[in-house]
Design a protein around this motif. Structure first.
Motif, PDB file in Angstrom:
ATOM      1  N   CYS A   1       0.846  -1.190   0.000  1.00  0.00           N
ATOM      2  CA  CYS A   1       0.000   0.000   0.000  1.00  0.00           C
ATOM      3  C   CYS A   1       0.882   1.241   0.000  1.00  0.00           C
ATOM      4  CB  CYS A   1      -0.911  -0.009   1.221  1.00  0.00           C
ATOM      5  SG  CYS A   1      -1.832   1.524   1.395  1.00  0.00           S
TER       6      CYS A   1
ATOM      7  N   ALA B   1      -0.129   4.184   0.531  1.00  0.00           N
ATOM      8  CA  ALA B   1      -0.591   5.123   1.557  1.00  0.00           C
ATOM      9  C   ALA B   1      -0.027   4.798   2.941  1.00  0.00           C
ATOM     10  CB  ALA B   1      -2.122   5.127   1.598  1.00  0.00           C
ATOM     11  N   CYS B   2      -0.078   3.521   3.337  1.00  0.00           N
ATOM     12  CA  CYS B   2       0.347   3.189   4.700  1.00  0.00           C
ATOM     13  C   CYS B   2       1.544   2.249   4.757  1.00  0.00           C
ATOM     14  CB  CYS B   2      -0.825   2.586   5.483  1.00  0.00           C
ATOM     15  SG  CYS B   2      -1.246   0.914   4.975  1.00  0.00           S
TER      16      CYS B   2
ATOM     17  N   CYS C   1      -7.061  -0.790   0.433  1.00  0.00           N
ATOM     18  CA  CYS C   1      -6.078  -1.391   1.336  1.00  0.00           C
ATOM     19  C   CYS C   1      -6.806  -1.947   2.555  1.00  0.00           C
ATOM     20  CB  CYS C   1      -5.051  -0.337   1.766  1.00  0.00           C
ATOM     21  SG  CYS C   1      -4.008  -0.906   3.119  1.00  0.00           S
TER      22      CYS C   1
ATOM     23  N   HIS D   1      -5.723  -2.555   5.343  1.00  0.00           N
ATOM     24  CA  HIS D   1      -5.168  -1.999   6.577  1.00  0.00           C
ATOM     25  C   HIS D   1      -5.688  -0.575   6.833  1.00  0.00           C
ATOM     26  CE1 HIS D   1      -2.401  -2.007   9.889  1.00  0.00           C
ATOM     27  NE2 HIS D   1      -1.870  -0.857   9.487  1.00  0.00           N
ATOM     28  N   CYS D   2      -5.509   0.339   5.839  1.00  0.00           N
ATOM     29  CA  CYS D   2      -5.873   1.739   6.066  1.00  0.00           C
ATOM     30  C   CYS D   2      -7.117   2.154   5.292  1.00  0.00           C
ATOM     31  CB  CYS D   2      -4.708   2.663   5.720  1.00  0.00           C
ATOM     32  SG  CYS D   2      -4.386   2.807   3.946  1.00  0.00           S
TER      33      CYS D   2
HETATM   34 ZN   LIG Z   1      -2.878   1.064   3.347  1.00  0.00          ZN
END
Ligand SMILES: [Zn+2]
Length: 720
Positions: free
Chosen positions: A429, A431-432, A469, A471-472
């Motif tokens: 990802c 982003a994170c 994602c 996760h985030c």
């Molecule tokens: Zn993420």
């Protein structure tokens, strides 16, 4: 006087069980019997018979003899030897040895034949059917298809008695080989090696030879002469030829058919169970005289095994890593000794173990000098990726793409080699920074674009590629990192839109037939650029292939286990050896970040001996195989604390022995697999130490609690 039969069951039990022999059964050692175990009846093999009634408790009686040929003494001895060596229960290799006997029998097939009776009413359609039927017996449906008529026409002729149905065993019998046929013409070097092998086979006793020749030097023709000599010497003799890959089997089988006029018996995972049953029976009765198979063929019930050939003996797929753990190349030498047979190990890049045995004279060493015919070895160039990197987000460097353009221009073929399946080995990802990993195994999920899924190559877990994602929750943030074959294919299509591009990997080639189709298409020049994993790196002849590009030559050097350099050298030598096999000169470009590495330098100079000498020297200093022995113990369990405690206990009871060092317990590189934590001991021993006995002693000193498992791997190949 009654007798007691000692029966080995195909289960992880420490030893054979005693049963009473019922009156009148007259068992012999090797018989397959139905034996009661608890409430169940199991197939077992009689491994011993003695007079007696069996002490205080009455023994359970054998239920009966099964309709299968007995396991010959050599096969039983081999099973017991293999179990002792691998520190496992004898029932485990026995299960492999009788797998074919447990397979269902094939149903007979219906075929129709003309009876000579003429039909009352003759029509053009009926005439066509009778003509087709006269040309060869086949099923009613095939006959209708061959004659181009409806099934009703065939049925009408059957009703009138002009055709009759016969039931036949499918696939016919295993025909005896035609030994009057001549082999292909051999060059001087091949002739000398063939003579040496014929002489060795003629001695009629256990001997091992290494048949050592570069890719394209014609090893197959040479060992076919050894096969012919073994079969001619004794009308009962049987020969086993082992191959590492299913894809390769078809090409080699064609060569056997050309040489001996009959199809050999095949034994590998693609063979359907009824056919397995037929092959097993035919091997046990001595009817099948040539068997071509994968590693488990070594456990077949040969009556009179005279010669074993292990082709591509260095190949890692001879090592079975799960269930019953064994190295089929090493065990082939053991089986050869038990059967008093000759063993031929063939390779262009022999394993260091085999080379060591050849150097010290334990094995005869036959070297084939040159490439067969006029073909030359390819020129090998190292492309330094630090100096000429590919554009960002691409994987093919300017020197490689320029060479591909020239090759395409000349109407020749390119093989792009990358030993990595799928599209991208990692998805993360942006982003994170989250890496997509398998839920119960500490491995990355590999992106596959064909299927649109993320796949764990270790456990087979897969899931659709998510839009967000997990996760985030960021949208469209998941990036594909690094190349797999599918991604290189995409780049090749983009660079050369007019070229015909195909992918050869276990995801695109799922069975022997599909492999054959792709290999044929490549051989016929219907493909311009083939992107392939190691599945295509061996054995095939592509006359128009003149360029091999190795996308990531450093791939195998990472990970860093004992055989990393050896394996990389073998794989890349095989891959680059594909180029230019007939009259066209070939070239190979290796993309690397480490052009100075000994493996790359040896490949560039095409100097195998220099590489082997350097690698041997290093192993000798470290006292690693072939100068020492290795074993691994992996303990695993669902609960980390319980596992940690058990591993510590296990370490405390390690036997003290001279010439043995124990390393660990340490977290295994793959410390979580299918929800189980793993810890690992590595054991190094001098060559004169009985490592199997050492490991057996150690394991017997401690009993693992319920959920914890202890797995022993003698001579490990995987260090994960
Ligand atoms: Zn993420």
């Amino acid at each position: 006087m009654s007798r007691i039969a000692s029966v080995l069951l195909p289960m992880p039990l420490p030893e054979a069980f005693d049963y009473a022999e019922p009156d009148g059964l007259e068992l012999v050692v090797g018989d397959q019997v139905a034996a009661p175990l608890g409430p169940r009846l199991l197939r077992g093999v009689v491994v011993g018979l003695r007079e007696g009634a069996g002490g205080n408790r009455p023994l359970k009686a054998i239920e009966g003899k099964l309709d299968s040929p007995p396991l010959p003494p050599g096969a039983i001895e081999f099973v017991q030897w293999a179990a002792r060596y691998s520190v496992d229960a004898p029932g485990q290799p026995l299960a492999i040895a009788i797998r074919g006997a447990r397979a269902p029998k094939a149903k007979p097939e219906r075929i129709v034949e003309p009876t000579g009776v003429l039909p009352a009413r003759a029509t053009p359609a009926r005439a066509k059917v009778l003509e087709a039927a006269a040309a060869g017996a086949m099923s009613p449906a095939d006959l209708a298809r061959a004659a181009g008529v409806s099934a009703g026409v065939v049925k009408g002729l059957l009703d009138e008695g002009a055709l009759a149905v016969r039931l036949v065993e499918p696939d016919g019998a295993f025909e005896p080989p035609d030994l009057a046929r001549a082999g292909r013409e051999l060059n001087a070097s091949q002739s000398a090696a063939a003579d040496a092998l014929r002489a060795m086979v003629g001695e009629g006793c256990f001997n091992v030879a290494l048949l050592d020749g570069v890719t394209g030097s014609g090893k197959t023709e040479v060992y076919l002469e050894a096969v012919a000599a073994a079969l001619a010497r004794d009308p009962q003799a049987q020969v086993l030829v082992m191959l590492p890959e299913i894809a390769l089997t078809q090409a080699v089988i064609a060569r056997f058919m050309e040489r001996f006029g009959v199809k050999p018996a095949e034994w590998h995972s693609d063979v359907a169970p009824p056919m397995r049953r037929r092959v097993w029976d035919a091997v046990a009765t001595g009817q099948a005289r040539i068997v071509v198979g994968a590693r488990s063929a070594l456990f077949l019930p040969f009556q009179k095994l005279s010669l074993i050939v292990v082709d591509e003996e260095h190949d890692g797929s001879y090592k079975q890593d799960e269930g019953f753990i064994y190295q089929a190349r090493d065990l082939s030498v053991v089986r050869g000794k038990i059967e008093n047979a000759a063993v031929v190990l063939a390779s262009a890049t022999p394993s260091l173990e085999t080379l060591r045995n050849a150097e010290t004279g334990r094995y005869r060493w036959l070297r084939l000098a040159a490439r067969h015919g006029t073909a030359r070895l390819p020129d090998i160039t190292l492309v330094d990726l630090k100096e000429t990197p590919p554009e960002a987000g691409r994987w093919l460097s300017p020197p490689l793409t320029a060479a591909m353009a020239q090759t395409l221009e000349a109407g020749e073929q390119t093989l792009l080699f990358l030993n990595r399946r799928g599209y991208a080995p990692l998805v993360l990802c942006k982003a994170c920074g989250e890496r997509m990993t398998s839920p119960d195994t500490d491995s990355w999920l590999v992106e596959h674009r064909y299927s649109g899924r993320l796949v764990c190559h270790l456990t087979g877990f897969s899931m659709p590629k998510p839009e967000r994602c997990p996760h985030c929750g960021a949208k469209e943030s998941l990036a594909s990192i690094g190349p797999g074959v599918e991604r290189v294919e995409e780049e090749a299509r983009m660079l050369f839109p007019e070229a015909r591009v195909a992918v050869f990997s276990s995801d695109t080639v799922w069975d022997a037939k599909e492999a054959r189709r792709l290999v044929d298409a490549m051989a016929e020049g219907e493909i311009d650029i083939l992107v392939a994993t190691q599945a295509a790196a061996k054995g095939h002849n592509f006359p128009r292939l003149t360029l091999v590009g190795v996308v990531d030559a450093d791939l195998g050097l990472r990970g860093g286990d004992l055989r990393a350099a050896e394996r990389t050298y073998q794989l890349l030598a095989q891959a680059t050896g594909r180029a230019g096999r007939r009259d066209r000169p070939g070239r190979a470009l290796l993309q690397t970040y480490a052009p100075e590495h000994a493996v790359m330098q040896a490949l560039k100079a095409q100097d195998r001996d220099a590489f082997v000498a350097a690698e041997m020297a290093e192993r000798e200093i470290m006292k690693l195989p072939p100068f020492g022995r290795l074993g691994a113990i992996v303990v695993s369990g669902p609960d980390p604390q319980a596992l940690e405690a058990f591993a510590r206990e296990m370490a405390k009871v390690a036997p003290n022995a001279e010439g043995v060092e124990v390393y660990g317990p340490a977290d295994a590189p793959l410390s979580l697999v299918r929800g189980r934590r793993r810890k690992r001991f590595l054991i190094r021993a001098d060559r004169n130490v009985d490592l199997s006995a050492y490991l057996a002693t150690w394991r017997a000193r401690i009993r693992p609690p319920g959920a914890i498992r202890v797995a022993i791997d003698v001579d490990p190949y995987s260090f994960l």
